[in-house]
Design a protein around this motif. Structure first.
Motif, PDB file in Angstrom:
ATOM      1  N   TYR A  37      -0.968  64.651  68.054  1.00  0.00           N
ATOM      2  CA  TYR A  37      -0.523  64.002  66.823  1.00  0.00           C
ATOM      3  C   TYR A  37      -0.064  62.589  67.149  1.00  0.00           C
ATOM      4  N   SER A  38      -0.496  61.662  66.343  1.00  0.00           N
ATOM      5  CA  SER A  38      -0.138  60.259  66.532  1.00  0.00           C
ATOM      6  C   SER A  38       1.262  60.011  65.983  1.00  0.00           C
ATOM      7  N   ASN A  39       1.972  59.108  66.614  1.00  0.00           N
ATOM      8  CA  ASN A  39       3.291  58.714  66.119  1.00  0.00           C
ATOM      9  C   ASN A  39       3.177  57.863  64.862  1.00  0.00           C
ATOM     10  N   LYS A  40       1.983  57.349  64.610  1.00  0.00           N
ATOM     11  CA  LYS A  40       1.792  56.491  63.445  1.00  0.00           C
ATOM     12  C   LYS A  40       1.844  57.324  62.177  1.00  0.00           C
ATOM     13  N   LYS A  41       2.433  56.787  61.175  1.00  0.00           N
ATOM     14  CA  LYS A  41       2.501  57.476  59.901  1.00  0.00           C
ATOM     15  C   LYS A  41       1.151  57.318  59.211  1.00  0.00           C
ATOM     16  N   LYS A  42       0.607  58.397  58.739  1.00  0.00           N
ATOM     17  CA  LYS A  42      -0.742  58.368  58.165  1.00  0.00           C
ATOM     18  C   LYS A  42      -0.782  57.537  56.890  1.00  0.00           C
ATOM     19  N   GLY A  43      -1.828  56.732  56.771  1.00  0.00           N
ATOM     20  CA  GLY A  43      -2.067  55.993  55.556  1.00  0.00           C
ATOM     21  C   GLY A  43      -1.377  54.643  55.479  1.00  0.00           C
ATOM     22  N   TYR A  44      -0.552  54.286  56.451  1.00  0.00           N
ATOM     23  CA  TYR A  44       0.154  53.013  56.407  1.00  0.00           C
ATOM     24  C   TYR A  44      -0.594  51.975  57.237  1.00  0.00           C
ATOM     25  N   THR A  45      -0.579  50.732  56.770  1.00  0.00           N
ATOM     26  CA  THR A  45      -1.186  49.645  57.527  1.00  0.00           C
ATOM     27  C   THR A  45      -0.237  49.262  58.655  1.00  0.00           C
ATOM     28  N   PRO A  46      -0.738  48.541  59.647  1.00  0.00           N
ATOM     29  CA  PRO A  46       0.148  48.112  60.742  1.00  0.00           C
ATOM     30  C   PRO A  46       1.327  47.274  60.253  1.00  0.00           C
ATOM     31  N   ILE A  47       1.133  46.491  59.216  1.00  0.00           N
ATOM     32  CA  ILE A  47       2.222  45.658  58.689  1.00  0.00           C
ATOM     33  C   ILE A  47       3.314  46.528  58.102  1.00  0.00           C
ATOM     34  N   VAL A  48       2.905  47.541  57.348  1.00  0.00           N
ATOM     35  CA  VAL A  48       3.886  48.446  56.743  1.00  0.00           C
ATOM     36  C   VAL A  48       4.586  49.249  57.831  1.00  0.00           C
ATOM     37  N   GLN A  49       3.822  49.697  58.825  1.00  0.00           N
ATOM     38  CA  GLN A  49       4.427  50.436  59.930  1.00  0.00           C
ATOM     39  C   GLN A  49       5.458  49.577  60.642  1.00  0.00           C
ATOM     40  N   SER A  50       5.134  48.298  60.854  1.00  0.00           N
ATOM     41  CA  SER A  50       6.065  47.382  61.498  1.00  0.00           C
ATOM     42  C   SER A  50       7.326  47.209  60.656  1.00  0.00           C
ATOM     43  N   ALA A  51       7.164  47.073  59.346  1.00  0.00           N
ATOM     44  CA  ALA A  51       8.318  46.911  58.452  1.00  0.00           C
ATOM     45  C   ALA A  51       9.197  48.152  58.476  1.00  0.00           C
ATOM     46  N   ILE A  52       8.557  49.319  58.473  1.00  0.00           N
ATOM     47  CA  ILE A  52       9.326  50.569  58.514  1.00  0.00           C
ATOM     48  C   ILE A  52      10.108  50.660  59.816  1.00  0.00           C
ATOM     49  N   THR A  53       9.462  50.317  60.923  1.00  0.00           N
ATOM     50  CA  THR A  53      10.133  50.339  62.223  1.00  0.00           C
ATOM     51  C   THR A  53      11.307  49.370  62.237  1.00  0.00           C
ATOM     52  N   GLN A  54      11.113  48.163  61.680  1.00  0.00           N
ATOM     53  CA  GLN A  54      12.208  47.188  61.614  1.00  0.00           C
ATOM     54  C   GLN A  54      13.375  47.732  60.806  1.00  0.00           C
ATOM     55  N   MET A  55      13.060  48.363  59.671  1.00  0.00           N
ATOM     56  CA  MET A  55      14.124  48.918  58.830  1.00  0.00           C
ATOM     57  C   MET A  55      14.879  50.029  59.565  1.00  0.00           C
ATOM     58  N   GLU A  56      14.128  50.891  60.237  1.00  0.00           N
ATOM     59  CA  GLU A  56      14.770  51.979  60.982  1.00  0.00           C
ATOM     60  C   GLU A  56      15.666  51.421  62.084  1.00  0.00           C
ATOM     61  N   ASN A  57      15.181  50.407  62.789  1.00  0.00           N
ATOM     62  CA  ASN A  57      15.967  49.800  63.870  1.00  0.00           C
ATOM     63  C   ASN A  57      17.232  49.134  63.332  1.00  0.00           C
ATOM     64  N   GLN A  58      17.110  48.425  62.218  1.00  0.00           N
ATOM     65  CA  GLN A  58      18.276  47.757  61.648  1.00  0.00           C
ATOM     66  C   GLN A  58      19.296  48.756  61.114  1.00  0.00           C
ATOM     67  N   LEU A  59      18.815  49.852  60.540  1.00  0.00           N
ATOM     68  CA  LEU A  59      19.735  50.871  60.046  1.00  0.00           C
ATOM     69  C   LEU A  59      20.469  51.548  61.198  1.00  0.00           C
ATOM     70  N   ALA A  60      19.777  51.725  62.330  1.00  0.00           N
ATOM     71  CA  ALA A  60      20.373  52.405  63.479  1.00  0.00           C
ATOM     72  C   ALA A  60      21.328  51.492  64.252  1.00  0.00           C
ATOM     73  N   ALA A  61      21.119  50.181  64.180  1.00  0.00           N
ATOM     74  CA  ALA A  61      21.948  49.241  64.945  1.00  0.00           C
ATOM     75  C   ALA A  61      23.329  49.111  64.306  1.00  0.00           C
ATOM     76  N   PRO A  62      24.380  49.154  65.127  1.00  0.00           N
ATOM     77  CA  PRO A  62      25.727  49.001  64.567  1.00  0.00           C
ATOM     78  C   PRO A  62      25.992  47.539  64.202  1.00  0.00           C
ATOM     79  N   THR A  63      26.810  47.327  63.202  1.00  0.00           N
ATOM     80  CA  THR A  63      27.171  45.974  62.799  1.00  0.00           C
ATOM     81  C   THR A  63      28.394  45.529  63.590  1.00  0.00           C
TER      82      THR A  63
END
Length: 140
Positions: free
Chosen positions: A4-30
């Motif tokens: 199974y690929s780690n990539k989310k099915k049906g998403y473009t690389p740009i959307v995948q990158s945006a999702i990853t950025q959002m996940e990283n920012q949410l996980a990072a402490p302020t």
């Protein structure tokens, strides 16, 4: 066994990158230790990854407008003009200083030449006096 690929099915690389950025920012402490709100994170990521932010304005998230290319070029041109003006001013000041030093060197050189001439005259006079004394000494 399936792979199974780690990539989310049906998403473009740009959307995948945006999702990853959002996940990283949410996980990072302020800085204050409080978690970031999802709205802030979505707004920041959309602002970074989209050319126009109509969606953000429509949902009530206000972000700083990006400058257009013309505005960027004009701002860079203004900075360059100021820098050139400052550099020109520095060059002019240095030229004035160099002219002053050149005049000072020329004046010093003229004084040195005059002193050399005076010393030659004095030496010639002394040599004449010595010759005269020696000739008087020989006559006596």
């Amino acid at each position: 066994m399936r792979h199974y690929s780690n990539k989310k099915k049906g998403y473009t690389p740009i959307v995948q990158s945006a999702i990853t950025q959002m996940e990283n920012q949410l996980a990072a402490p302020t800085e204050d230790g409080q978690p970031k709100s999802a709205t802030q994170v979505v707004g920041a990521v959309l602002h970074q990854n989209t050319k126009t932010n109509h969606f953000l304005w429509n949902v009530g998230i206000q972000v700083a407008k990006r400058r257009t290319t013309l505005q960027n070029v004009q701002a860079e041109l203004e900075v360059e003009k100021r820098t050139n003006s400052e550099l020109q001013s520095i060059v002019n000041n240095q030229r004035e200083e160099m002219d002053g030093l050149k005049n000072q060197v020329q004046g010093t050189e003229q004084v040195r030449i005059k002193d050399q001439e005076e010393n030659r005259k004095k030496q010639a006079e002394l040599e004449k006096k010595i010759e005269m004394l020696l000739s008087q000494n020989e006559q006596s």
